[in-house]
Scaffold this active site. Structure first.
Site, PDB file in Angstrom:
ATOM      1  N   THR A  28       0.848  -1.188   0.000  1.00 34.62           N
ATOM      2  CA  THR A  28       0.000   0.000   0.000  1.00 34.62           C
ATOM      3  C   THR A  28       0.884   1.239   0.000  1.00 34.62           C
ATOM      4  O   THR A  28       1.920   1.265   0.655  1.00 34.62           O
ATOM      5  CB  THR A  28      -0.889   0.017   1.254  1.00 34.62           C
ATOM      6  OG1 THR A  28      -1.689  -1.173   1.274  1.00 34.62           O
ATOM      7  CG2 THR A  28      -1.804   1.233   1.280  1.00 34.62           C
ATOM      8  N   SER A  82       6.264  -0.456  -0.777  1.00 35.34           N
ATOM      9  CA  SER A  82       7.088   0.747  -0.697  1.00 35.34           C
ATOM     10  C   SER A  82       7.507   0.984   0.753  1.00 35.34           C
ATOM     11  O   SER A  82       7.287   0.141   1.619  1.00 35.34           O
ATOM     12  CB  SER A  82       6.316   1.940  -1.253  1.00 35.34           C
ATOM     13  OG  SER A  82       5.062   2.072  -0.610  1.00 35.34           O
ATOM     14  N   ASP A  84       8.299   4.289   3.906  1.00 39.11           N
ATOM     15  CA  ASP A  84       8.362   5.697   4.310  1.00 39.11           C
ATOM     16  C   ASP A  84       9.816   6.120   4.504  1.00 39.11           C
ATOM     17  O   ASP A  84      10.172   7.269   4.258  1.00 39.11           O
ATOM     18  CB  ASP A  84       7.574   5.916   5.600  1.00 39.11           C
ATOM     19  CG  ASP A  84       6.111   5.516   5.455  1.00 39.11           C
ATOM     20  OD1 ASP A  84       5.549   5.727   4.366  1.00 39.11           O
ATOM     21  OD2 ASP A  84       5.538   4.978   6.418  1.00 39.11           O
ATOM     22  N   GLY A  95       3.983   2.265   7.233  1.00 42.19           N
ATOM     23  CA  GLY A  95       2.732   2.408   7.964  1.00 42.19           C
ATOM     24  C   GLY A  95       2.078   3.762   7.842  1.00 42.19           C
ATOM     25  O   GLY A  95       1.084   4.034   8.516  1.00 42.19           O
ATOM     26  N   GLY A  97       0.291   4.674   5.553  1.00 42.02           N
ATOM     27  CA  GLY A  97      -1.056   4.412   5.055  1.00 42.02           C
ATOM     28  C   GLY A  97      -1.888   3.557   5.989  1.00 42.02           C
ATOM     29  O   GLY A  97      -2.981   3.122   5.625  1.00 42.02           O
ATOM     30  N   GLU A 103       0.735  -5.626   6.073  1.00 42.93           N
ATOM     31  CA  GLU A 103       1.988  -5.603   5.326  1.00 42.93           C
ATOM     32  C   GLU A 103       3.018  -6.516   5.982  1.00 42.93           C
ATOM     33  O   GLU A 103       3.737  -7.249   5.295  1.00 42.93           O
ATOM     34  CB  GLU A 103       2.515  -4.167   5.245  1.00 42.93           C
ATOM     35  CG  GLU A 103       1.682  -3.273   4.342  1.00 42.93           C
ATOM     36  CD  GLU A 103       2.053  -1.803   4.418  1.00 42.93           C
ATOM     37  OE1 GLU A 103       1.626  -1.044   3.536  1.00 42.93           O
ATOM     38  OE2 GLU A 103       2.768  -1.412   5.365  1.00 42.93           O
TER      39      GLU A 103
END
Length: 218
Positions: A28, A82, A84, A95, A97, A103
């Protein structure tokens, strides 16, 4: 190159790592959204996907990708997601999102985890971005106090309920020099569902979009 162009670059490159006819895990985030766009043009390449969030599931269904329940498949060869932040050891903060728990489950199941990101996500030491923690709602005050004890500044993420029905605390003011140790410590607090440190199960490969092309890190 602009950030969005770098994200598209790695979204196209990661296709080279997909085994035709396989079921893949899909994460996500904005870079993953570009990957889903790429999949829409080559959707017959895969048999289907295991998705980490309701949002990604909706996007995948919209382009006709079959969605599989992780508990009903025998194995998962590849997970694409992906980050952060990502450090040189391919440990990550994820995290943003609010999909960190699912995940983590998919990443733990997959034989190979590929992180796709643009170069702005690279750091030497994790902690520039806040660290998300998914928690059971009644544990909010307790966990916030425990986070303060270890030097963090917790902030409740308002108006966010995870796909699992829980809430998120974002932790600021951390310099994460030992990601595995911190991951284990936070996970030990009663009421924590998952912490957005992907250190124990880190990425196997990172594809980083840079102005000079895609950097591949193992």
């Amino acid at each position: 190159m602009k950030t969005n162009e770098l994200k598209r670059l790695v979204a196209r490159k990661v296709v080279d790592y997909i085994n035709p006819g396989s079921v893949i895990g899909i994460g996500t985030g904005s870079t993953v959204s570009y990957f889903i766009e790429v999949l829409s043009t080559i959707k017959n390449l895969i048999s289907g996907a295991v998705s980490s969030s309701n949002f990604s599931t909706a996007c995948l269904k919209r382009i006709g990708i079959p969605i599989y329940d992780l508990s009903k498949i025998n194995s998962l060869v590849l997970y694409i997601d992906s980050a952060d932040e990502i450090n040189p050891q391919l440990q990550m903060i994820k995290g943003g999102g609010a999909a960190l728990t699912r995940e983590k489950i998919i990443a733990a199941t997959a034989e190979k985890f590929i992180c796709i990101a643009d170069e702005s996500k690279q750091v030497e030491i994790l902690g520039k971005v806040p660290l998300p923690i998914e928690i059971i709602p009644m544990a909010r005050s307790y966990i916030s106090n425990e986070i303060i004890k270890i030097g963090g500044m917790p902030k409740y993420r308002k108006n966010v309920i995870t796909d699992n029905g829980n809430v998120i605390i974002d932790v600021f003011n951390l310099v994460i020099t030992d990601p595995v140790c911190l991951e284990n410590k936070i996970n030990s607090f009663p009421g924590v569902v998952s912490v957005g440190l992907f250190a124990t199960r880190k990425a196997d490969i990172a594809l980083i979009g840079t102005s000079s092309g895609v950097q591949v890190i193992y």
